[in-house]
Design a protein around this motif. Structure first.
Motif, mmCIF file in Angstrom:
data_model
loop_
_atom_site.group_PDB
_atom_site.id
_atom_site.type_symbol
_atom_site.label_atom_id
_atom_site.label_comp_id
_atom_site.label_asym_id
_atom_site.label_seq_id
_atom_site.Cartn_x
_atom_site.Cartn_y
_atom_site.Cartn_z
ATOM 1 N N ALA A 1 9.391 40.439 -50.827
ATOM 2 C CA ALA A 1 9.006 40.483 -49.860
ATOM 3 C C ALA A 1 9.066 39.667 -48.825
ATOM 4 O O ALA A 1 9.710 40.198 -47.543
ATOM 5 N N GLN A 2 9.385 38.582 -48.892
ATOM 6 C CA GLN A 2 9.193 37.128 -47.707
ATOM 7 C C GLN A 2 10.522 37.666 -46.878
ATOM 8 O O GLN A 2 10.515 37.088 -45.616
ATOM 9 N N GLU A 3 11.418 37.933 -48.156
ATOM 10 C CA GLU A 3 13.136 37.568 -47.341
ATOM 11 C C GLU A 3 12.924 38.739 -46.762
ATOM 12 O O GLU A 3 13.978 39.171 -45.831
ATOM 13 N N ALA A 4 12.235 40.007 -46.860
ATOM 14 C CA ALA A 4 12.354 41.540 -46.240
ATOM 15 C C ALA A 4 11.878 41.526 -44.725
ATOM 16 O O ALA A 4 12.590 41.568 -43.809
ATOM 17 N N TRP A 5 11.187 40.835 -45.215
ATOM 18 C CA TRP A 5 10.237 40.047 -43.189
ATOM 19 C C TRP A 5 10.503 39.206 -43.078
ATOM 20 O O TRP A 5 11.231 39.273 -41.414
ATOM 21 N N TYR B 1 12.359 49.456 -43.914
ATOM 22 C CA TYR B 1 12.583 49.588 -45.393
ATOM 23 C C TYR B 1 14.398 49.808 -45.781
ATOM 24 O O TYR B 1 14.750 49.794 -47.590
ATOM 25 N N GLN B 2 14.899 50.042 -44.962
ATOM 26 C CA GLN B 2 16.177 50.385 -45.818
ATOM 27 C C GLN B 2 16.452 47.989 -45.806
ATOM 28 O O GLN B 2 17.593 48.298 -47.060
ATOM 29 N N ILE B 3 15.843 47.625 -45.151
ATOM 30 C CA ILE B 3 15.942 46.123 -44.659
ATOM 31 C C ILE B 3 15.929 45.233 -46.466
ATOM 32 O O ILE B 3 16.239 45.128 -47.097
ATOM 33 N N ALA B 4 14.773 46.584 -47.005
ATOM 34 C CA ALA B 4 14.197 45.920 -47.893
ATOM 35 C C ALA B 4 14.314 46.602 -49.378
ATOM 36 O O ALA B 4 14.973 45.541 -50.239
ATOM 37 N N GLU C 1 2.015 48.582 -47.495
ATOM 38 C CA GLU C 1 3.067 49.705 -48.287
ATOM 39 C C GLU C 1 3.737 49.237 -48.522
ATOM 40 O O GLU C 1 4.337 49.357 -49.926
ATOM 41 N N LEU C 2 4.349 48.260 -48.106
ATOM 42 C CA LEU C 2 6.129 47.285 -48.516
ATOM 43 C C LEU C 2 6.014 47.335 -49.765
ATOM 44 O O LEU C 2 6.576 47.230 -50.265
ATOM 45 N N PHE C 3 5.505 46.090 -49.411
ATOM 46 C CA PHE C 3 4.692 45.581 -50.611
ATOM 47 C C PHE C 3 4.347 46.520 -51.960
ATOM 48 O O PHE C 3 5.019 45.607 -53.134
ATOM 49 N N SER C 4 3.895 47.477 -51.694
ATOM 50 C CA SER C 4 3.644 48.347 -52.757
ATOM 51 C C SER C 4 5.039 49.140 -53.558
ATOM 52 O O SER C 4 5.341 49.318 -54.946
ATOM 53 N N PHE C 5 5.889 49.187 -52.037
ATOM 54 C CA PHE C 5 7.125 49.238 -53.185
ATOM 55 C C PHE C 5 7.908 48.929 -53.696
ATOM 56 O O PHE C 5 8.154 48.975 -54.200
ATOM 57 N N ILE C 6 8.310 47.371 -53.045
ATOM 58 C CA ILE C 6 8.831 45.977 -53.627
ATOM 59 C C ILE C 6 7.693 46.438 -55.156
ATOM 60 O O ILE C 6 9.316 46.296 -55.932
ATOM 61 N N GLN D 1 17.699 46.765 -49.207
ATOM 62 C CA GLN D 1 18.891 45.724 -49.300
ATOM 63 C C GLN D 1 18.239 44.411 -49.955
ATOM 64 O O GLN D 1 19.362 43.394 -50.767
ATOM 65 N N ARG D 2 17.485 43.825 -49.411
ATOM 66 C CA ARG D 2 17.179 42.128 -49.959
ATOM 67 C C ARG D 2 16.641 43.061 -51.565
ATOM 68 O O ARG D 2 16.993 42.306 -52.688
ATOM 69 N N LEU D 3 16.156 44.246 -52.064
ATOM 70 C CA LEU D 3 16.029 44.308 -53.311
ATOM 71 C C LEU D 3 17.255 44.116 -54.056
ATOM 72 O O LEU D 3 17.347 43.472 -55.338
ATOM 73 N N ALA D 4 18.389 44.989 -54.206
ATOM 74 C CA ALA D 4 19.846 45.048 -54.548
ATOM 75 C C ALA D 4 20.473 42.929 -54.798
ATOM 76 O O ALA D 4 20.771 43.065 -55.595
#
Lengths: 312, 173
Positions: B41-45, B66-69, B22-27, B71-74
């Motif tokens: 994804a790796q940074e987020a986990w 998803y908050q962390i994800a 689910e998280l991988f798809s969001f990214i 932030q990592r995307l940003a």
């Protein structure tokens, strides 16, 4: 790639996480997993803090409690205060040593009485002191007046009677500062032996250890370093009966003389004197060797009272 | 997560298996492509693992994840200066090639997905995040928690985003 298209959602692509990425992330998670702790640091600190507080509280409370005991001892024991005042006023040869005086001020009545008995034992065995002084040392408030005046035998008896009348009735040991006979039993037994030795009473056989009462021998033998000869001089063996009525009477006479200083009051009848003397011996020798011949003589006297003199 | 904070690795494995795809798809939908998706994804986990000891269950783990994800995307967009990058035309066939589904259906969904992704790429960042989080199944309150905005703001962004997508895609929605 997994695809689905619900009616109320957008047709967006679904992606699965690659296996390689999964392995990397899980390996990282295992490597950096928080350690299992059976006891958290917070708990350690809490325990240490509680132990420290308890230790400090103990250190603070302990001296105060000791001081409280000392105050209670001084307040509750006028005898101790009187003894300390007498020590301060007495001449140097009669004054007790300083550590003893300090100890008496903070110790229990049993210890005070034991100290008095020990002092009496010391004085009785010391030939340099007159008998009057040794007796006065035992009897507390009247000791100094009798010793200083070089009082006669009648004066000593008068002081003794005065002390006895101050003792509460029913006290088997005849002293207010002796709360428990069993607590002072060994000391009383030794005191009796020393007093009997000072009166020249022959040794009496113990029913437990023949050598234990070797000090009951004649004054010369009591100071002997070898107890064997004194034991050999012991008259009857354990469990022996009196051969003649004269021997029994002599033993009773000796016993009453020996235990007279420890009786609460002057007995009204011969049988009562033997009863009180027997109680003194039983309480004194509850935990120690009892002179069996003497016990038998007293039992005989209690069962069949005879007009035996109790003069001291 | 509380079990993993106490050292139970198997709890994290269970958690990862539940949320990883689910998280991988969001990214992926947020504009990443290629190796960048796996990197984010790796940074987020990894950030989740590092923050495990500080985790406080004030909200659901999914919201926190998803908050962390985000932030990592940003961070990733700032680093690569590709904040407004869109999926290139080459990415769509690559994604389609990895599919194991029948060709006709695959082509059909790939074309639709490509057009939707292009339309999403034209949205402002805030509207796109709100729309993608809503597609992930979050409620308005949860989206507001993740983005740090108010619920009315999120609701307004969603309305604008859907209107713009409807304008671009027309009958395909």
């Amino acid at each position: 790639m997994k695809r689905r298209k619900p009616a109320d959602t957008l047709p967006l692509p679904q992606r699965r996480s690659p296996q390689e990425l999964d392995d990397n992330i899980l390996a990282y998670a295992r490597k950096h997993a928080p350690h299992r702790r059976s006891f958290t640091p917070g708990a350690w600190m809490g325990t240490l803090a509680a132990a420290g507080i308890a230790g400090v509280a103990l250190l603070i409370a302990l001296p105060q409690q000791t001081q409280q005991f000392a105050d209670d001892a001084v307040r509750d024991e006028p005898v101790s205060a009187a003894l300390r005042m007498e020590d301060a006023l007495a001449p140097p040869e009669l004054r007790t040593d300083a550590p003893r005086s300090e100890a008496v001020s903070v110790q229990s009545p049993a210890v005070v009485a034991a100290r008095a008995q020990e002092q009496h034992l010391h004085d009785a065995s010391n030939s340099s002191l007159p008998a009057t002084q040794a007796k006065a040392t035992l009897e507390g408030p009247h000791r100094d007046s009798a010793a200083r005046a070089g009082a006669s035998q009648a004066t000593r008896h008068a002081a003794q009677d005065k002390v006895d009348t101050e003792v509460p009735a029913g006290s088997p040991l005849g002293t207010q500062a002796q709360p428990s006979p069993s607590a002072a039993a060994p000391m009383l037994a030794e005191s009796f032996e020393a007093h009997a030795a000072s009166l020249g009473i022959k040794p009496l056989q113990s029913n437990m250890d023949p050598n234990a009462h070797a000090s009951l021998a004649a004054p010369g033998d009591a100071e002997s370093s070898d107890p064997a000869p004194a034991a050999k001089k012991s008259a009857p063996s354990s469990g022996a009966r009196h051969s003649t009525p004269t021997d029994a009477k002599t033993d009773i006479q000796r016993a009453l003389q020996a235990c007279r200083p420890f009786l609460p009051a002057r007995p009204a009848a011969p049988g009562e004197a033997a009863q009180q003397c027997y109680q003194v011996f039983k309480s004194a020798c509850e935990d120690c060797a009892l002179p069996q011949t003497l016990e038998q003589a007293l039992e005989h006297e209690i069962a069949d009272p005879a007009p035996v003199s109790t003069q001291r | 997560m509380l079990a993993y904070r106490k050292g139970d690795v198997s709890a994290f494995e269970c958690l990862y298996a539940r949320h990883k795809d689910e998280l991988f798809s969001f990214i992926y939908r947020s504009g990443g492509h290629g190796a960048a998706i796996e990197e984010v994804a790796q940074e987020a986990w990894e950030a989740v693992v590092r923050s495990a000891t500080r985790y406080v269950p004030s909200a659901s783990f999914r919201t926190w994840l998803y908050q962390i994800a985000r932030q990592r995307l940003a961070d990733y967009w700032r680093r690569r200066d590709n904040r407004h990058a869109l999926l290139s035309d080459q990415d769509i066939p690559e994604a389609a090639d990895s599919s194991a589904e029948p060709a006709a259906e695959h082509d059909n969904f790939s074309a639709i997905e490509a057009r939707v992704m292009r339309a999403i790429g034209t949205l402002p960042l805030e509207q796109r995040d709100a729309l993608l989080l809503k597609e992930q199944g979050f409620s308005l309150a949860e989206i507001a928690d993740i983005t740090g905005d108010g619920q009315e703001t999120v609701k307004s962004r969603l309305r604008y985003a859907r209107a713009q997508l409807r304008e671009q895609l027309g009958d395909e929605l």
